[in-house]
Motif scaffolding. Structure first.
Motif, PDB file in Angstrom:
ATOM      1  N   LEU A   6       0.826  -1.204   0.000  1.00 13.19           N
ATOM      2  CA  LEU A   6       0.000   0.000   0.000  1.00 13.19           C
ATOM      3  C   LEU A   6       0.865   1.260   0.000  1.00 13.19           C
ATOM      4  N   ALA A   7       1.921   1.258   0.819  1.00 14.66           N
ATOM      5  CA  ALA A   7       2.805   2.417   0.919  1.00 14.66           C
ATOM      6  C   ALA A   7       3.493   2.699  -0.411  1.00 14.66           C
ATOM      7  N   ASN A   8       4.043   1.661  -1.049  1.00 18.40           N
ATOM      8  CA  ASN A   8       4.751   1.855  -2.314  1.00 18.40           C
ATOM      9  C   ASN A   8       3.806   2.271  -3.435  1.00 18.40           C
ATOM     10  N   THR A   9       2.586   1.740  -3.413  1.00 18.12           N
ATOM     11  CA  THR A   9       1.599   2.127  -4.422  1.00 18.12           C
ATOM     12  C   THR A   9       1.172   3.575  -4.227  1.00 18.12           C
ATOM     13  N   ALA A  10       1.026   3.982  -2.966  1.00 17.16           N
ATOM     14  CA  ALA A  10       0.647   5.369  -2.685  1.00 17.16           C
ATOM     15  C   ALA A  10       1.722   6.345  -3.154  1.00 17.16           C
ATOM     16  N   LEU A  11       3.000   6.007  -2.925  1.00 11.44           N
ATOM     17  CA  LEU A  11       4.080   6.867  -3.411  1.00 11.44           C
ATOM     18  C   LEU A  11       4.061   6.935  -4.936  1.00 11.44           C
ATOM     19  N   ALA A  12       3.835   5.794  -5.596  1.00 15.54           N
ATOM     20  CA  ALA A  12       3.808   5.763  -7.058  1.00 15.54           C
ATOM     21  C   ALA A  12       2.703   6.665  -7.605  1.00 15.54           C
ATOM     22  N   THR A  13       1.516   6.604  -7.019  1.00 13.65           N
ATOM     23  CA  THR A  13       0.416   7.432  -7.519  1.00 13.65           C
ATOM     24  C   THR A  13       0.645   8.902  -7.185  1.00 13.65           C
ATOM     25  N   ASP A  14       1.282   9.184  -6.051  1.00 11.83           N
ATOM     26  CA  ASP A  14       1.633  10.577  -5.718  1.00 11.83           C
ATOM     27  C   ASP A  14       2.561  11.170  -6.777  1.00 11.83           C
ATOM     28  N   ILE A  15       3.616  10.424  -7.116  1.00 13.95           N
ATOM     29  CA  ILE A  15       4.571  10.909  -8.110  1.00 13.95           C
ATOM     30  C   ILE A  15       3.896  11.042  -9.471  1.00 13.95           C
ATOM     31  N   PHE A  16       3.062  10.071  -9.815  1.00 13.17           N
ATOM     32  CA  PHE A  16       2.360  10.140 -11.096  1.00 13.17           C
ATOM     33  C   PHE A  16       1.530  11.420 -11.185  1.00 13.17           C
ATOM     34  N   LYS A  17       0.795  11.723 -10.127  1.00 15.29           N
ATOM     35  CA  LYS A  17      -0.063  12.911 -10.141  1.00 15.29           C
ATOM     36  C   LYS A  17       0.758  14.177 -10.360  1.00 15.29           C
ATOM     37  N   ILE A  18       1.915  14.250  -9.732  1.00 16.69           N
ATOM     38  CA  ILE A  18       2.754  15.438  -9.864  1.00 16.69           C
ATOM     39  C   ILE A  18       3.310  15.554 -11.281  1.00 16.69           C
ATOM     40  N   LEU A  19       3.768  14.443 -11.857  1.00 18.36           N
ATOM     41  CA  LEU A  19       4.273  14.480 -13.228  1.00 18.36           C
ATOM     42  C   LEU A  19       3.146  14.776 -14.209  1.00 18.36           C
ATOM     43  N   ASN A  20       1.961  14.298 -13.908  1.00 14.42           N
ATOM     44  CA  ASN A  20       0.813  14.542 -14.775  1.00 14.42           C
ATOM     45  C   ASN A  20       0.428  16.020 -14.791  1.00 14.42           C
ATOM     46  N   GLU A  21       0.626  16.689 -13.655  1.00 16.22           N
ATOM     47  CA  GLU A  21       0.299  18.117 -13.584  1.00 16.22           C
ATOM     48  C   GLU A  21       1.204  18.940 -14.501  1.00 16.22           C
ATOM     49  N   LYS A  22       2.421  18.455 -14.699  1.00 17.34           N
ATOM     50  CA  LYS A  22       3.386  19.187 -15.529  1.00 17.34           C
ATOM     51  C   LYS A  22       2.937  19.211 -16.980  1.00 17.34           C
ATOM     52  N   SER A  23       2.419  18.086 -17.460  1.00 19.09           N
ATOM     53  CA  SER A  23       1.976  17.999 -18.858  1.00 19.09           C
ATOM     54  C   SER A  23       0.923  16.916 -18.981  1.00 19.09           C
ATOM     55  N   LYS A  24      -0.103  17.202 -19.763  1.00 21.87           N
ATOM     56  CA  LYS A  24      -1.173  16.237 -19.980  1.00 21.87           C
ATOM     57  C   LYS A  24      -0.926  15.368 -21.202  1.00 21.87           C
ATOM     58  N   THR A  25       0.116  15.688 -21.969  1.00 22.36           N
ATOM     59  CA  THR A  25       0.292  15.001 -23.250  1.00 22.36           C
ATOM     60  C   THR A  25       1.649  14.324 -23.429  1.00 22.36           C
ATOM     61  N   GLU A  26       2.607  14.578 -22.570  1.00 20.21           N
ATOM     62  CA  GLU A  26       3.941  14.003 -22.749  1.00 20.21           C
ATOM     63  C   GLU A  26       3.994  12.548 -22.303  1.00 20.21           C
ATOM     64  N   ASN A  27       4.804  11.755 -23.006  1.00 17.94           N
ATOM     65  CA  ASN A  27       5.146  10.425 -22.521  1.00 17.94           C
ATOM     66  C   ASN A  27       6.121  10.575 -21.354  1.00 17.94           C
ATOM     67  N   PHE A  28       5.984   9.716 -20.358  1.00 17.07           N
ATOM     68  CA  PHE A  28       6.989   9.716 -19.286  1.00 17.07           C
ATOM     69  C   PHE A  28       7.031   8.361 -18.619  1.00 17.07           C
ATOM     70  N   ILE A  29       8.133   8.121 -17.928  1.00 13.94           N
ATOM     71  CA  ILE A  29       8.316   6.895 -17.160  1.00 13.94           C
ATOM     72  C   ILE A  29       9.123   7.226 -15.917  1.00 13.94           C
ATOM     73  N   PHE A  30       8.830   6.539 -14.819  1.00 13.69           N
ATOM     74  CA  PHE A  30       9.634   6.679 -13.602  1.00 13.69           C
ATOM     75  C   PHE A  30       9.600   5.352 -12.853  1.00 13.69           C
ATOM     76  N   SER A  31      10.517   5.215 -11.915  1.00 10.46           N
ATOM     77  CA  SER A  31      10.607   3.991 -11.123  1.00 10.46           C
ATOM     78  C   SER A  31      10.262   4.275  -9.670  1.00 10.46           C
ATOM     79  N   PRO A  32       9.071   3.893  -9.221  1.00  9.24           N
ATOM     80  CA  PRO A  32       8.736   4.056  -7.805  1.00  9.24           C
ATOM     81  C   PRO A  32       9.726   3.351  -6.890  1.00  9.24           C
TER      82      PRO A  32
END
Length: 379
Positions: A6-32
């Motif tokens: 649960l903790a690792n999934t929550a961090l992953a979705t937190d980071i995703f939301k922040i990267l999503n705010e930067k751009s709605k159309t760019e491809n991106f990848i990260f490693s939780p």
């Protein structure tokens, strides 16, 4: 549900939301996993409010034996990496000029023996940068170069959180290269771009959640130790990427519900999936601060006294670079005669923007995740 997952999934979705705010159309990848492992080591060496803030960002307040859980997971991933193209580097680089070592340093290092690295940055910043880059290049089999940009390190650098990951996907079921063809990819409801679309017919995990207009696919990689989850709208409902509703509703609880293995049907799937490669270079310093991890980056108040008795030790940079390369390569050819049984076939066309996650089958942990919205402009 396991608190560590649960903790690792929550961090992953937190980071995703922040990267999503930067751009709605760019491809991106990260490693939780790269991010959480480096934060966990920083947390291990922190005290006071610095530790409390990192603990909150990691969501590990209710996780027992946190160090042991990270150690076990990283050991599993190391074994996978040794037998595949998955390469992950997770480091806390600590400048030697700050090494007024605490007597607790060995306890700090114990669960993360290879993750903590002491290096002389302050007196030879550029040489240290090249040394770190060469090390990351070697550890990723030459696939990640120049992770640290020229001029990033200087005499004021104290501590660096550093992560790098690379994966060239090798599927359990090989896509037939002769069937890969140029197709339209709908970057919006009305706009298309050409992509090389791969084709596969095989038994895969699939789930349709009609009330969410959502299709979830689980595509195994070789050895079945990892798989790729594809999450995409069943259809594009608006004139943008079509992902907006899905991204808005992406929370750790929803992700776990949507991708629940027990809810996946083992179906014969006719899959169309684009070939793609994504590389993302991320400086998460400001993003981690926006998530509440402020003290660690402020040398006036940072408290890493479990690592060092020297005051003023703080995190200077948080740099993460990740890359994924998805193509036809696989280990098994689907037996067409065996699969020609009387069962319904479901068609899944990933010909519009989707989210993806590379998960660890044993723990369901997210190793890599991101978004594909279509071929980049330079493609």
């Amino acid at each position: 549900m396991d608190a560590f997952r649960l903790a690792n999934t929550a961090l992953a979705t937190d980071i995703f939301k922040i990267l999503n705010e930067k751009s709605k159309t760019e491809n991106f990848i990260f490693s939780p996993l790269c991010i959480s492992s480096t934060l966990a080591l920083a947390f291990k060496g922190a005290n006071g409010n610095t530790a409390a803030e990192i603990e909150k960002v990691l969501h590990v307040e209710n996780v027992n034996d946190c160090d042991f859980r990270f150690q076990t997971l990283n050991s599993d991933i190391s074994r996978i990496s040794a037998a595949s193209s998955l390469k992950m580097v997770k480091r806390v680089m600590w400048t030697v000029a700050s090494t007024a070592l605490s007597k607790n340093i060995n306890l700090t290092k114990k669960p993360y023996a290879s993750e903590l690295e002491i290096i002389d940055i302050k007196s030879r910043a550029e040489e240290a940068r090249k040394q770190i880059n060469n090390s990351v290049k070697d550890l990723t089999d030459g696939n990640m170069e120049n992770v640290l940009a020229e001029g990033l390190l200087n005499e004021n650098t104290n501590m660096i959180l550093l992560g790098a990951s690379y994966y060239k996907g090798k599927w359990l079921y090989k896509f037939n290269e002769s069937e890969t063809k140029e197709c339209d990819f709908y970057v919006t409801k009305t706009e298309t771009k050409p992509v090389q679309m791969m084709q596969l017919e095989a038994r895969l995990g699939v789930r349709r959640i009609n009330e969410e207009n959502l299709v979830v696919l689980d595509i195994p990689f070789a050895s079945k130790l990892m798989s790729m989850l594809i999450m995409m709208p069943n259809s594009i409902e608006d004139d943008s990427t079509g992902l907006e509703k899905l991204e808005k509703e992406l929370t750790s609880d929803n992700y776990i519900n949507w991708t629940n293995p027990s809810m996946m049907a083992n179906s014969k799937v006719k899959l169309s999936l684009p070939k793609f490669k994504i590389t993302s270079s991320l400086n998460l310093k400001e993003k981690l601060k926006s998530m509440g991890m402020n003290d660690a980056f402020n040398e006036e108040v940072a408290d890493f006294s479990k690592m060092s008795e020297k005051k003023g030790l703080s995190v200077s940079e948080a740099i993460y670079e990740n890359s994924i390369d998805i193509g036809e390569d696989g280990t098994e050819t689907v037996d067409a005669i065996r699969e020609r049984v009387l069962m319904s076939k479901t068609e899944c066309k990933a010909d519009h923007p989707f989210l993806f996650a590379i998960k660890h089958t044993k723990t369901q942990g997210i190793l890599l995740c991101g978004r594909y919205t279509g071929p980049a402009a330079s493609s």
